[in-house]
Design a protein around this motif. Structure first.
Motif, PDB file in Angstrom:
ATOM      1  N   HIS A   3       0.834  -1.193   0.000  1.00  0.00           N
ATOM      2  CA  HIS A   3       0.000   0.000   0.000  1.00  0.00           C
ATOM      3  C   HIS A   3       0.871   1.246   0.000  1.00  0.00           C
ATOM      4  O   HIS A   3       0.663   2.165  -0.788  1.00  0.00           O
ATOM      5  CB  HIS A   3      -0.891  -0.041   1.242  1.00  0.00           C
ATOM      6  N   GLY A   4       1.877   1.227   0.892  1.00  0.00           N
ATOM      7  CA  GLY A   4       2.761   2.375   0.991  1.00  0.00           C
ATOM      8  C   GLY A   4       3.498   2.618  -0.322  1.00  0.00           C
ATOM      9  O   GLY A   4       3.589   3.752  -0.795  1.00  0.00           O
ATOM     10  N   ARG A  60      -4.351  10.737  -8.404  1.00  0.00           N
ATOM     11  CA  ARG A  60      -5.476   9.937  -7.929  1.00  0.00           C
ATOM     12  C   ARG A  60      -4.970   8.617  -7.379  1.00  0.00           C
ATOM     13  O   ARG A  60      -4.087   7.991  -7.950  1.00  0.00           O
ATOM     14  CB  ARG A  60      -6.445   9.702  -9.083  1.00  0.00           C
ATOM     15  N   TYR A  61      -5.569   8.221  -6.242  1.00  0.00           N
ATOM     16  CA  TYR A  61      -5.096   7.014  -5.587  1.00  0.00           C
ATOM     17  C   TYR A  61      -6.000   5.835  -5.922  1.00  0.00           C
ATOM     18  O   TYR A  61      -7.212   5.931  -5.826  1.00  0.00           O
ATOM     19  CB  TYR A  61      -5.067   7.235  -4.077  1.00  0.00           C
ATOM     20  N   VAL A  62      -5.412   4.719  -6.345  1.00  0.00           N
ATOM     21  CA  VAL A  62      -6.183   3.493  -6.583  1.00  0.00           C
ATOM     22  C   VAL A  62      -5.638   2.397  -5.675  1.00  0.00           C
ATOM     23  O   VAL A  62      -4.451   2.371  -5.378  1.00  0.00           O
ATOM     24  CB  VAL A  62      -6.049   2.998  -8.034  1.00  0.00           C
ATOM     25  N   VAL A  63      -6.526   1.494  -5.271  1.00  0.00           N
ATOM     26  CA  VAL A  63      -6.089   0.392  -4.410  1.00  0.00           C
ATOM     27  C   VAL A  63      -5.078  -0.462  -5.171  1.00  0.00           C
ATOM     28  O   VAL A  63      -5.338  -0.878  -6.297  1.00  0.00           O
ATOM     29  CB  VAL A  63      -7.294  -0.469  -4.010  1.00  0.00           C
ATOM     30  N   ARG A  92     -10.556  -6.554  -2.440  1.00  0.00           N
ATOM     31  CA  ARG A  92     -10.859  -6.174  -1.062  1.00  0.00           C
ATOM     32  C   ARG A  92     -11.313  -7.384  -0.257  1.00  0.00           C
ATOM     33  O   ARG A  92     -10.845  -7.626   0.853  1.00  0.00           O
ATOM     34  CB  ARG A  92     -11.963  -5.113  -1.083  1.00  0.00           C
ATOM     35  N   GLN A 150       2.065   6.439  -6.880  1.00  0.00           N
ATOM     36  CA  GLN A 150       0.940   7.117  -7.504  1.00  0.00           C
ATOM     37  C   GLN A 150       0.871   8.589  -7.142  1.00  0.00           C
ATOM     38  O   GLN A 150      -0.081   9.275  -7.506  1.00  0.00           O
ATOM     39  CB  GLN A 150      -0.374   6.439  -7.100  1.00  0.00           C
ATOM     40  N   ARG A 151       1.838   9.034  -6.358  1.00  0.00           N
ATOM     41  CA  ARG A 151       1.801  10.417  -5.894  1.00  0.00           C
ATOM     42  C   ARG A 151       1.741  11.386  -7.069  1.00  0.00           C
ATOM     43  O   ARG A 151       1.018  12.371  -7.049  1.00  0.00           O
ATOM     44  CB  ARG A 151       3.017  10.696  -5.045  1.00  0.00           C
ATOM     45  N   LEU A 201       1.252   4.066  -2.868  1.00  0.00           N
ATOM     46  CA  LEU A 201       0.971   5.476  -2.590  1.00  0.00           C
ATOM     47  C   LEU A 201       2.094   6.357  -3.094  1.00  0.00           C
ATOM     48  O   LEU A 201       1.868   7.386  -3.729  1.00  0.00           O
ATOM     49  CB  LEU A 201       0.819   5.674  -1.085  1.00  0.00           C
ATOM     50  N   VAL A 202       3.322   5.934  -2.812  1.00  0.00           N
ATOM     51  CA  VAL A 202       4.467   6.732  -3.233  1.00  0.00           C
ATOM     52  C   VAL A 202       4.516   6.811  -4.753  1.00  0.00           C
ATOM     53  O   VAL A 202       4.742   7.883  -5.333  1.00  0.00           O
ATOM     54  CB  VAL A 202       5.766   6.119  -2.671  1.00  0.00           C
TER      55      VAL A 202
END
Lengths: 502, 624
Positions: free
Chosen positions: B29-30, B41-44, B135, B36-37, B33-34
């Motif tokens: 996840h981390g 837009r953030y996607v799972v 999920r 996709q910064r 996030l980095v």
């Protein structure tokens, strides 16, 4: 009796002296202010840790001088005081870290951190105060230094909340002052721990003692948010999140609760309080507060308001524990003083993170946040489950000892209160957890975040994330490793043994 | 590190697996996030779906219950003291715990293997970018070992805190498994499960606190012994019985079972109904003063509740259309029989030495067979490429065993029957035998529903079950039928006669309920074919919803909660009024003070004339 005053003074001075220094620094000196803040917090934590080790060894730390004849200023580190000091310095460090991240880029940071240091200094003073006079000094200092923090944002709502806060606390302070003076007239100077002074007063003074006790409880109960004196607390949640966290976990609310602990154990003595029938009254007031706070929390839609009512309820566990005559009740009350602090600070940090990163203030906006901010949400989950009393989190230990204490004190109805409160806690916390983890949110294409900001590389700024994770970890580890020395529970047991086996 | 520390491993290993999964997820996840910064837009990120391909990762995940299994099979009797843990931990492995630990671990291991195949489709969808599947998969993979850890901890625990910890972890983590499918029904079942579980936890907490504090003890043995002599033993034991009764499906508190079991993923239903439901029984075992003292009043209530459950659940269960709902009602019915035995032990403590081994035998037998039956439901929905006779033989094996016609079921029944006859409780034996008829009917109904599902699946050409699924299910069905657990080290101590098979002469007496059940079923099937009106009437009965009393409870709760909500609203209004009043008083005071100030200004302005007038007046008065 000036033994080891240096450490005591140094610990108090770290935050007391930092305040003027911060006021002197210019507003834009971010680095200097941050270094100063963190350095002082770390230094104080180290000093308090030294004192904790010393007190555990049996060393004594005291400092005192006479102000006017018959009234003296006393500082002293006893196990009870050092416990509270430890909590406040530990959480101060995390709250400072958090506040630095939270207030990044907002105006008036100099004012904020200055009063913040003053607030923590007064909390430390309250913890280390050796008699009621000293306690009162720092208690009032706390009232005044918190006001600028509550109204920090300067909005009309914040100003109104600040006015309410002052109205309540200053009135409480006046009552407290009257009670302290009355006690002085009746018994002369009473240092904390000199329980025999009041116990030796003859039965003709008992009516006075009861009256003064009620007055003291009213004065302290304002800050401890005993119903019906709790009105200021839910309003004060307009303050910035770190302030709310500090307010609910260590500073103001806990100062009231700690004062009640001091009065019951170290001024009146538990035996005298029990004889005078004061404990039963306190138990009823606390039970009522617990249930009332939980019921009110159920109906709140704002996250921080719900947490505030939860504080009203949870802080009364401390009072309930104290009012149960017997070592188990004492352990419960004192351990909960620490446990509640750890859990509540976590929850408020989380609420702050949601507001800062995604602009979320209401509970119905929390759908699916768990996948956007898993770290924060995990911390929130741990805090909430702890509040409900799910083992192995710390809240369970408090409930366990409260239950034991209730039977020991011959008040089995307290167990019913505990279970009812646990069920109510579950009823107002579990729906939040459900929304966090199980409801589809904007990431699944349902709705949008109110106001998303990408504050950091990770789910939010590191300043905001790590303190949350740390306090959540503490509230888990303090439960799992409760059997180790220096855990909150062990320390509370130590105090209880001293209390009951003089 | 002594041998006893391997006990710690049994719980620590599944926890470590859960932590590993959580750590992996957090790391990915981390990183996502980095990465996709820049895109804004953030996607799972694709989390665990990819791992489902890697054999050794899945093997690691499936291995979670294996240390427990090894401990149950190989470790001699042991006890472990953990000073640092909670209020001081004390874990123990003795005869009863060994049997329960062994079967629990085995069922979890088999269900874990089954889950690998079961979730294969979901993993494929997740890899192709379905966020919902990803999920669900993440939640399942994370919560499965966590629930397992709780289940194992509560079995090994001898101190109350560990026991309650394990119970709570299992209960709350299992919620995520129940609602895993994410459908409306899943959330409805999950809500029923959670609400009932929380009410149960509340009663358990009350009972434990009350009893433990009265006995001043931290261990379960101390609790039982204290309860045996406590003056309010009846009240405490009632709280504990009801609290654990939620998990064990006591009639009236059972409503969550038929709602939650059908909606959960099949491997989760298997462990819910096979292993976790036994936590309720173990709770009674560990906290009620069974064999120590007689609690006649409560004992009678427990017995009656058990018998009612045994019959009513069977009657209601045969009307269900979903095989998992039928099986859930069968669990209620079977647990009702066990409840009856617990009630008997409360009524007549002298019977406990005979009842205890029989109860363990019954619990293990039911747990494994019910697990096999639940796993079989998934098999008929995705028929593997097996010859039809083999498939149906393996499906019928646990059903027959549960009905008491075969191996482990027959032995469990015989031990019980012989013991009860000797003690002079023949009427109870008769009733239990009639209840076994209900079980036979339920089993017939299950197989009937499964046959329908099987036909349906074949007609639509459903994908065959993967190998891991088929293998785990077949193994479970076989292991459930063979009573291998009788050979465990100390299990034999109380159950010597258990290893003895019933004599041939007793067989008709043991087998008639199954025979009768088979005959009744066959007669019904034939009659329905011949008489369409009967068929129509039967179909009407099929409309009875699962969760019988739940809608009633919901209506009752909402009619109670509305006044409560109004009351709370009134409270908050009153509080606001009081605050407004206080603020109003404050404003009045300020206004008054301001008025005073004006008055003072007036006084200042007219001070000199006033003084003169006053002075003049005084002078005049004095001169007079």
């Amino acid at each position: 009796m000036n033994d080891n005053p240096g450490l005591l003074l140094a610990a108090l001075a770290t935050s007391l002296l930092v305040a003027p220094l911060i006021f002197l620094l210019p507003e834009r000196a971010w680095l200097a202010r941050t270094t100063l803040n963190l350095g002082a917090a770390l230094l104080k934590l180290g000093l308090v840790a030294l004192m904790v080790a010393g007190v555990a060894r049996g060393d004594s730390y005291a400092l005192g001088f006479t102000v006017v004849e018959g009234v003296s200023f006393q500082l002293r580190a006893d196990p009870l005081g050092i416990m509270f000091a430890g909590l406040s310095s530990l959480l101060w460090l995390f709250t400072t870290l958090y506040a630095i991240g939270y207030l990044e880029g907002s105006p008036n940071r100099k004012r904020f951190f200055g009063f913040f240091s003053l607030c923590v200094a007064s909390t430390l003073g309250i913890a280390l105060a050796g008699n009621l006079f000293t306690f009162l000094l720092f208690y009032e200092l706390l009232t005044l230094s918190t006001y600028p923090l509550v109204v920090h944002r300067g909005t009309p709502k914040a100003l109104a909340a600040g006015a309410t806060y002052l109205r309540y606390t200053v009135s409480g302070g006046v009552l407290l002052l009257i009670a302290v003076v009355a006690l002085h007239v009746l018994a002369g100077e009473v240092n904390f721990g000199q329980r025999e002074v009041l116990a030796e007063l003859g039965p003709e003074h008992h009516a006075w003692l009861i009256g003064i006790f009620v007055l003291l409880m009213l004065g302290l109960g304002v800050k401890a948010a005993l119903v019906p004196l709790h009105g200021w607390l839910p309003q004060a949640m307009v303050a910035p999140a770190p302030v709310s966290a500090l307010l609910h976990a260590v500073a103001v609310v806990k100062a009231g609760a700690f004062g009640i602990v001091r009065v019951v154990y170290d001024v009146y003595g538990i035996a005298l309080s029990y004889e005078l029938g004061l404990l039963a009254g306190l138990a009823i007031a606390a039970s009522f507060t617990i249930l009332y706070g939980s019921l009110r929390a159920l109906a709140q839609v704002d996250i921080k308001r719900r947490l505030a009512f939860s504080t009203v309820s949870q802080v009364s566990y401390i009072m309930l524990g104290i009012s149960l005559f017997g070592p188990m009740g004492t352990i419960a009350g004192l351990a909960h003083l620490l446990h509640q602090g750890l859990m509540k600070v976590t929850l408020f940090f989380c609420a702050g993170n949601y507001a800062e990163e995604l602009g979320i203030h209401r509970i119905d906006e929390l759908d699916g946040v768990g996948r956007r901010m898993p770290g924060t949400s995990l911390a929130f989950t741990l805090g909430a489950l702890g509040m409900i009393g799910i083992p192995p989190l710390v809240g369970f230990l408090s409930k366990w000892y409260l239950g034991m204490g209730a039977i020991q004190a011959g008040m089995p109805w307290v167990i019913a209160v505990l279970v009812a409160s646990s069920l109510l806690n579950a009823a107002y916390f579990l729906p939040i957890l459900y929304r966090l983890w199980f409801k589809p949110g904007p990431l699944e294409g349902c709705g949008a975040w109110p106001e998303e900001r990408r504050l950091g590389r990770l789910e939010t700024s590191a300043w905001l994330l790590w303190p949350v994770l740390a306090t959540a970890a503490f509230s888990l580890l303090a439960g799992v490793f409760a059997g180790l020395p220096f855990s909150p529970l062990s320390w509370a047991s130590l105090i209880a043994t001293q209390e009951y086996l003089p | 590190m002594s041998l006893a520390h391997t006990l710690l491993m049994t719980v620590a290993w599944p926890l470590a697996v859960a932590a590993l999964v959580a750590g992996t997820l957090a790391w990915r996840h981390g990183r996502a996030l980095v990465e996709q910064r820049s895109s804004g837009r953030y996607v799972v990120p694709p989390g665990v779906a990819g791992d489902w391909l890697s054999r050794w990762r899945v093997a690691l995940w499936v291995s979670a219950p294996l240390p427990a299994l090894a401990v149950a099979l190989a470790l001699p009797e042991a006890s472990l003291t953990l000073d640092w843990w909670l209020l001081g931990g004390e874990w123990r492995l003795d005869g009863t715990r060994r049997a329960l630990l062994g079967f629990t671990a085995l069922l979890w291991a088999l269900a874990g293997g089954y889950a690998h195949g079961y979730l294969g489709g979901k993993a494929r969808r997740a890899r192709h970018g379905d966020p919902d599947a990803e999920r669900d998969l993440q939640a399942f993979v994370l919560l499965w070992p966590l629930t397992l850890a709780g289940n194992l901890m509560l079995i090994l625990a001898e101190d109350i805190a560990s026991f309650y910890t394990g119970f709570a972890i299992m209960t709350f983590a299992a919620y995520g498994l129940v609602v895993n499918a994410g459908s409306r029904e899943a959330y409805r079942g999950g809500r029923a499960y959670l609400i009932m579980a929380i009410l149960g936890e509340g009663m358990i907490l009350a009972g434990l606190l009350w009893a433990a504090a009265s006995a001043e003890t931290l261990t379960l043995t101390g609790l039982r012994e204290g309860l045996a002599v406590a003056p309010q033993a009846n009240a405490m034991a009632t709280l504990l019985w009801l609290g654990f009764g939620v998990k064990a499906g006591v009639i009236g508190l059972h409503v969550w079972l038929p709602l939650a079991h059908p909606v959960a993923p099949t491997p989760a239903s298997a462990v819910l109904s096979g292993a976790m439901i036994k936590a309720g029984l173990l709770g009674w075992w560990q906290t009620l003063p069974l064999g120590l003292t007689a609690l006649a009043g409560l004992g009678r209530v427990v017995m009656v509740a058990g018998l009612v459950a045994a019959f009513a659940a069977a009657l209601y269960g045969v009307t269900q259309r979903h095989p998992k709902a039928v099986l859930a009602y069968s669990s209620v019915s079977q647990m009702g029989m066990m409840t009856t035995l617990v009630g008997l032990a409360l009524l007549a403590p002298s019977l406990w030495p005979m009842l205890a081994p029989a109860l363990v035998l019954f619990a293990v037998h039911h747990g494994l067979n019910k697990g096999a039956l639940f796993l079989g439901v998934g098999i008929t929905e995705h028929p593997p490429r097996l010859p039809g006779w083999l498939l149906w033989l393996l499906l019928a094996l646990p059903a027959l065993s549960l009905a008491g016609a075969l191996a482990s079921g027959l032995i469990a029944k015989w031990v019980l029957k012989a013991g009860l006859y000797d003690a002079g409780w023949s009427w109870l034996v008769t009733l239990l035998t009639w209840a076994a008829l209900g079980t036979s009917l339920l089993m017939a109904r299950t197989l009937w529903c499964q046959a329908h599902a099987w036909q349906e699946a074949r007609r639509h050409g459903a994908a065959p079950a993967p190998l891991s699924m088929t293998l785990a299910w077949a193994l479970c069905a076989l292991l459930a039928a063979v009573p291998w657990w009788l050979t465990l080290p100390e299990a034999s101590a109380g159950a010597v006669q258990a290893t003895v098979l019933p004599p041939w002469g007793e067989l008709p007496g043991l087998l008639w309920p199954v025979m009768l059940g088979a005959v009744v079923t066959a007669a019904l099937v034939v009659a329905c074919h011949l008489e369409p009106r009967l068929h129509a009437r039967m179909s009407r009965a099929e409309r009875l919803p699962p969760g019988d009393l739940w809608p009633l409870y919901v209506r009752l709760a909402s009619s109670l909660s509305d006044p409560l909500r109004r009351g709370v609203a009134r409270l908050s209004n009153a509080e606001e009024t009081a605050q407004d009043l206080a603020a109003g008083c404050g404003r009045h005071a300020i206004a008054w003070l301001t008025a005073l100030q004006r008055w003072e200004a007036w006084l200042r302005r007219w001070a000199v004339p006033l003084m003169v007038v006053l002075g003049g007046g005084l002078w005049l008065a004095l001169m007079r």
